[in-house]
Every structure is written in C-alpha cells, then in structure tokens.
Design an enzyme around this catalytic site. Sequence first.
Site, short mmCIF file in Angstrom:
data_model
loop_
_atom_site.label_atom_id
_atom_site.label_comp_id
_atom_site.label_asym_id
_atom_site.label_seq_id
_atom_site.Cartn_x
_atom_site.Cartn_y
_atom_site.Cartn_z
N ASP A 38 50.54 14.23 18.20
CA ASP A 38 51.69 14.23 19.11
C ASP A 38 51.22 14.56 20.52
O ASP A 38 50.37 15.44 20.72
CB ASP A 38 52.73 15.25 18.67
CG ASP A 38 53.99 15.17 19.53
OD1 ASP A 38 54.81 14.27 19.29
OD2 ASP A 38 54.11 16.01 20.44
N GLU A 74 56.09 9.27 20.89
CA GLU A 74 54.76 9.73 21.31
C GLU A 74 53.95 10.28 20.14
O GLU A 74 52.94 10.96 20.33
CB GLU A 74 54.88 10.80 22.39
CG GLU A 74 55.49 12.11 21.95
CD GLU A 74 57.00 12.13 22.01
OE1 GLU A 74 57.59 13.23 21.99
OE2 GLU A 74 57.61 11.04 22.08
#
Length: 444
Positions: free
Chosen positions: A301, A344
């Site tokens: 992430d 993301e």
Amino acid sequence: MDLRAQSSQEEPATPELRARRDLIAIGVIVLIVCILILIDPDRAFEWIAQHEEVQIDEFLTAIVVVGAGFAIFSWRRWTDLSRQVAEYKRLQAELSEINRGAALLGETDDLLQSSLTTEEAYRIVIRHFEIRFPWASGAIFSLLPGQDMVEVAASWGQPSIRQTQLELEDCWALRRGRVNLSQADDPRLACAHINNPLPAYAICVPMMAHGDTLGILYLDSGTDAAKARPFAESHQRVIKILAEHLSLTVANLNLRETLRTQSIHDPLTGLFNRRYMEEALERELHRSSRRGTPLAILMVDLDHFKRFNDTYGHAAGDAALRELARVFQTQLRAEDIASRYGGEEFLIILPENDRTTAWECAERLRRAVEEIHFQHYGEMLEGLRLSIGGACYPQDGTTTETLERVADSALYRAKQEGRNRVVIPEPPRRDQAIHAAKMTNDAT
C-alpha cells in the site's frame, strides 16, 4: 471481309479439319476419274481393249495408288490422334497439379485459422513452400513494433538476404504496395535487402491487412542459374494468396493478443489486474502443492496517497502509480507476478519464496521506492513510501482467501506501527496453535 478471310486462312487447321480435307481430296480424285470415263466411254473401252494384256497390272496400280492415299490419310490421322493424346495427358497432369495445389492450399488455410501464435503461422506457411516449391528458399520479415523497420522472423533454405533487419524503403514491394519480381540479369529492380551475387529469380510480396503493413514475404530460386527456376504466373498467384492468408492470420493473432493483454492488465500501470491475479494465485498454489515448494504474497500500500493526490493533483497521483509499477518491474524476477489490487494497493506473488526471501524482496522494494524522484510538469516529486504485509504458504494458509486475509492483516499492522515498513508475521508455535484450537473447541 478480306481481313476476316485472311485471318481465317491464317488460323491453324484442327485435326478434324485436316482429316476432312484428306477425304475430300481422295473423293475428288475418284470423282474426276469417273467423270472422265463417263464423258467418252468409247475411248475408255477402246483403251482398255488395246491394253487388255496389262489390265491386271493397271488394276494393281490403281489399288496401290488408292491404298497409298488411304495410308497417307491414316498416317496423318494417327499423328493427329497421338498429338491429341499427348495434349490430353499434359492437361490431365496440369489439372492434377492444380488439384494437389488447391488441396494443399486448403489444408494450409485451415491450419492457419487454427494457429495460436505467429510463430506457428510462420511454420505452417514455410511447410507449404517447402512442399510446393522445394527448389526455392525464402524468409518472412515482420514489422518491428513502433519502428519503420522489419526483421527476419522465420526463414528456410538459404535465402539471399543482406541483413536480418531493414528499413521499409529498402524493399520495392513495400514502396509500391504490390508484388516485385527481380532477376540477376536485370538488377535495376532488385531490392536493397537482397545479397550479392543476386539470385537468378526473386520475388517480394508485401504482407498487409486492414490497411496496415505487417511485413514482407520473400522467395528466391538461388544463385545457380543452371538449376534456378523462374516464378511462373501460377507460382506468383500461389505466393500472393499465401501472403494474403498469412497477413490476415497475423493481424487476427495480434488483435487477439492485444485484447487479451487489455483484459488482464491494468490500463494505468501496465501491471496485471485483480482478476488475473486471483487466477494466477490459485494456479501457483496448486503448483506449489504438487512440487512441495513454498510461496509468498506481499500486500503493498502506498502511504498517505490521498494526501499526495490532494497536494499535487490526481494526474501526479497517476504518475506516482506508474513510477511504482516501474519499480516493481525492475526489482522483481520474471516469474514474480505484480498486480494492482485496487486503488493504491498492490499484490505481489512470489513463487518459491519462503518467509526470509519474501521479507528481503519486500525490504528491497521499500528502499527502492524511497529513492524515487520523478518530474511531473516540471515539478520534482518525491516522498513516496510503502507499507508492506506478507503471508507464506503453507504456514499461514493453504487457500487464496486465507493468504490474502493474513497478508492484509499484516499490512494493517504495518500501518499501525508507523507505516513505511515490512511486516511478515511469524507462524504461531505449535503449543500456541494447539491452545487456540482447544479454546475454539471449548467455545463451540
């Protein structure tokens, strides 16, 4: 009328017409003899009386003359029939060759439609040429992506090629968009990619489909003029048909590959998408189970990505994701699978990696992202950081759902501990696992 009569007289006589003329000539001779006898029969009988002693000889002479006439007629008729039989055999052989070529062409077309890759299509066409034109050599040039150049993708025999890569302007066939023939005794139209000494005969056929240039199909008959054979019109038709079929096949295969790539790749980053990742993870788990090898996954992430987007804009955020994908592609192995999990978040599959090697790979990625500096619209951007959580097969689970859940929990823990770090939890000890299982049984 005179011109028509003259042209009709100049036309060659058919065997039936010549036989008819011979019969008419013999009949006219017999008719003239009969008319002469009927005009003055007394003189005819008087001549017979005077030559009574040679009647038999004259009769035999008449028989010989008539027999010679019929012999001449029969000989001419026999020669005409022999010529007709020879022509029939030639036409039959030519028809058999056409039928054999048509059957081979149909088989080749069927194989082309069943081919899965361009390499298979090239091998199928080369097989056809080796069967149909065993005396010829050749090569197939394919267009290089994004360049005005072609390179040799496949070849057979010993083609007279100057180099394996050439520009589009080096071939007359590509310039003109049509078949180009060249001969050694007339080198003015010889393409620049043909090597010296020039082959006795050479042919270049452009490969085009849907208005796009795909390459060149090149054949030559060798440099030995004594053994070389020219490319007849029938040969040119076959070569042109094969070039068209090959062009359509290559275009369809390229389109199929483009659609497949679009269906399994993320359009922004170029990494695999989540659907492909789930299929790949299931496949790799089965493979690890069969081989008894470890496997690890990393849940990645991008830290504070929303703040990055708010500060620099969504276009800069997209550029950051592309830079992150570039780092994955350069730092990971060819057998590793990096995919965009969503937003993301990314998921990386590491076949044959245990906990230690997975942690080393994750740490290497984290440090590489820390060093990212890239420009976006003239502004230098930096400050990207990663939080990474991992899970290992079979210690952390044996199914895709379990491994993803463990990796996601490890990622959440990495964020709680301050971000920009790697967390791959140690597997529970045996006594802890037994105690947890006992507590679960007591609760139920």
